[in-house]
Design a protein around this motif. Structure first.
Motif, PDB file in Angstrom:
ATOM      1  N   THR A 101       0.825  -1.216   0.000  1.00  0.00           N
ATOM      2  CA  THR A 101       0.000   0.000   0.000  1.00  0.00           C
ATOM      3  C   THR A 101       0.858   1.264   0.000  1.00  0.00           C
ATOM      4  OG1 THR A 101      -0.180  -0.100   2.421  1.00  0.00           O
ATOM      5  CG2 THR A 101      -1.957  -1.119   1.117  1.00  0.00           C
ATOM      6  N   SER A 102       2.052   1.195   0.586  1.00  0.00           N
ATOM      7  CA  SER A 102       2.992   2.325   0.558  1.00  0.00           C
ATOM      8  C   SER A 102       4.409   1.781   0.567  1.00  0.00           C
ATOM      9  CB  SER A 102       2.807   3.246   1.776  1.00  0.00           C
ATOM     10  OG  SER A 102       1.587   3.942   1.732  1.00  0.00           O
ATOM     11  N   MET A 107       5.052  -1.397   3.417  1.00  0.00           N
ATOM     12  CA  MET A 107       3.953  -1.903   4.239  1.00  0.00           C
ATOM     13  C   MET A 107       2.784  -2.249   3.327  1.00  0.00           C
ATOM     14  SD  MET A 107       2.324   1.396   6.206  1.00  0.00           S
ATOM     15  CE  MET A 107       1.082   0.346   6.983  1.00  0.00           C
ATOM     16  N   ARG A 149      -2.979  -5.989   8.247  1.00  0.00           N
ATOM     17  CA  ARG A 149      -2.165  -4.857   7.804  1.00  0.00           C
ATOM     18  C   ARG A 149      -0.808  -4.946   8.499  1.00  0.00           C
ATOM     19  NH1 ARG A 149      -3.214   1.419   9.374  1.00  0.00           N
ATOM     20  NH2 ARG A 149      -2.385   2.450   7.504  1.00  0.00           N
ATOM     21  N   VAL A 187       3.623  -3.821   8.562  1.00  0.00           N
ATOM     22  CA  VAL A 187       4.792  -3.067   8.119  1.00  0.00           C
ATOM     23  C   VAL A 187       5.969  -4.034   8.147  1.00  0.00           C
ATOM     24  CG1 VAL A 187       5.355  -2.197  10.440  1.00  0.00           C
ATOM     25  CG2 VAL A 187       6.119  -0.939   8.426  1.00  0.00           C
ATOM     26  N   ASP A 231      -1.115   5.287   6.615  1.00  0.00           N
ATOM     27  CA  ASP A 231       0.133   4.551   6.424  1.00  0.00           C
ATOM     28  C   ASP A 231       1.332   5.283   7.001  1.00  0.00           C
ATOM     29  OD1 ASP A 231      -1.214   2.512   5.134  1.00  0.00           O
ATOM     30  OD2 ASP A 231      -0.086   2.667   3.251  1.00  0.00           O
ATOM     31  N   LEU A 272       4.647   3.443   8.337  1.00  0.00           N
ATOM     32  CA  LEU A 272       5.566   3.082   7.255  1.00  0.00           C
ATOM     33  C   LEU A 272       7.027   3.197   7.661  1.00  0.00           C
ATOM     34  CD1 LEU A 272       6.196   2.369   4.294  1.00  0.00           C
ATOM     35  CD2 LEU A 272       5.867   4.799   3.736  1.00  0.00           C
ATOM     36  N   THR A 302       2.881   5.006  -4.125  1.00  0.00           N
ATOM     37  CA  THR A 302       1.635   4.264  -3.958  1.00  0.00           C
ATOM     38  C   THR A 302       1.390   3.395  -5.186  1.00  0.00           C
ATOM     39  OG1 THR A 302       0.715   6.135  -2.722  1.00  0.00           O
ATOM     40  CG2 THR A 302      -0.834   4.473  -3.488  1.00  0.00           C
TER      41      THR A 302
END
Length: 391
Positions: free
Chosen positions: A33-34, A63, A81, A83, A154, A158, A390
């Motif tokens: 996602t990032s 992450m 989710r 990292v 994020d 991140l 992104t």
């Protein structure tokens, strides 16, 4: 999937590459996602080409969301989710049990004589595909994927992948006495966080950088900022009772300003055939040492210099007589990210954002614009301090 790949010195491209898959039962695959561009990525972009292969996928600040889970993974599920620390470690060997995850004996690269494998960081560290891509395979996922909450943006999490724990370790290694003074040389992303961590821990912090936008950002967080000029050592000594600061963090590394001869040597070595260039780097390679030598000159007698900036030279000249005479303590090393997560996770989730993680990103762009942003970040153009991609 799309991924940012190395093509040649100062040339990267977003191309289609095969999707990662579960290779071992301890793996997971995540949807990114990032993904951030790190200053260490610029070493690959500018200097370390002989240790890269065309189409290597870069990126180690990542992450995302778990999409696939290996059969032996016990702490993660699809949809979590996470990292991802840039260090790939097993979590159960002698070195990991000492908190030295960068020296993990399971992923250590013995053929190249280097430590634990890293994402997207050349054959020196395992040639593991990085995460400036749409997806990433995460080995030893129970130890190497840190589950985080679903509600915060994020940017809150991140930087746990690298630069925040790198800065935290740098300040811990700096061994600043209670109420002491910490100087941070270089106010790029790691230097920004090191200076804010110093303030958070109650130290006086002096930050040095030639880029106005970086000084302005650090000043917002209570750092006393100084331009890099010919009188900087004298200026900082004058503001510390003539002694110099108790501790100094070098947050610059091998691409410091100064020493054009070493800069040319780095560039020229990168143009040699790979086999020859590797020999040059691993036997007579030198870094631009202006930042490190300044730190050693600046720190007070009996003080500590902590090196967070990456160096790769094997024949770097050091002022050992002066270091010995001043009784300097010197600490350095890749960040043992997993060791510091427990200290940092509450801080990044704190509603008051005490380390200012929401005040760092200057450019957030789609993955397709990554090549443009490598060039911008390398040149320090457009006020660029931190780039997030992104996919």
């Amino acid at each position: 999937m799309k991924a940012l790949t190395w093509q040649n010195t100062k040339k990267v491209e977003v191309i289609e590459v095969p999707d990662p898959v579960i290779e071992k039962p301890t793996d997971v695959v995540i949807r990114i996602t990032s993904a951030a561009i790190c200053g260490s990525d610029l070493h690959l972009y500018n200097v370390m080409g002989p240790f890269l292969a065309k189409n290597d996928v870069l990126g180690h600040e990542n992450m995302g969301i778990v999409e696939q889970v290996g059969a032996a993974v016990t702490t993660l599920s699809v949809g979590d989710r996470v990292v991802i620390p840039f260090v790939i470690a097993c979590g159960d060997c002698f070195m990991c049990n000492q908190g030295l995850t960068t020296q993990c004996e399971t992923t250590q690269n013995r053929d190249s004589g280097t430590g634990a494998s890293l994402y997207g960081f050349s054959e020196l560290y395992g040639s593991v595909p990085g995460g400036q891509a749409e997806r990433l395979r995460v080995p030893f996922a129970d130890f190497n994927a840190v589950k985080v909450g679903a509600d915060l943006p994020d940017e809150r999490y991140l930087f746990l992948s690298d630069i925040l724990p790198t800065a935290w370790q740098g300040v811990q290694y700096a061994d600043v006495p209670a109420g002491g003074t910490l100087a941070v040389i270089g106010l790029g992303p790691v230097g920004q966080f090191a200076s804010r961590i110093g303030r958070h821990l109650g130290f006086r912090v002096l930050g040095v950088d030639p880029v106005p936008e970086r000084r302005e950002m650090a000043a917002r967080h209570g750092v006393e900022v100084f331009d890099l000029d010919d009188d900087i050592v004298a200026t900082l000594r004058a503001t510390t009772d003539g002694r110099g600061p108790d501790s100094v963090v070098d947050a610059v590394g091998m691409e410091a300003h100064g020493n054009p001869a070493a800069a040319f040597t780095q560039y020229a070595a990168g143009l040699l055939p790979d086999a020859v260039a590797k020999k040059v780097f691993t036997t007579v390679g030198v870094d631009r040492l202006a930042a490190l030598h300044m730190a050693l000159d600046l720190v007070r007698r009996g003080g500590t210099v902590s090196v967070s900036g990456v160096y790769s030279g094997v024949a770097d000249p050091m002022p050992l007589m002066n270091m010995f005479d001043k009784q300097i303590q010197l600490r350095m090393g890749q960040c043992n990210v997993q060791r510091w997560i427990g200290d940092l996770l509450p801080l990044v989730e704190d509603p008051t954002d005490p380390l200012g993680v929401m005040d760092l990103v200057t450019h957030r762009v789609p993955l397709d614009r990554a090549p443009e942003m490598y060039e911008t970040f390398s040149a320090k153009d457009d006020g660029c301090i931190k780039v997030v991609l992104t996919p």
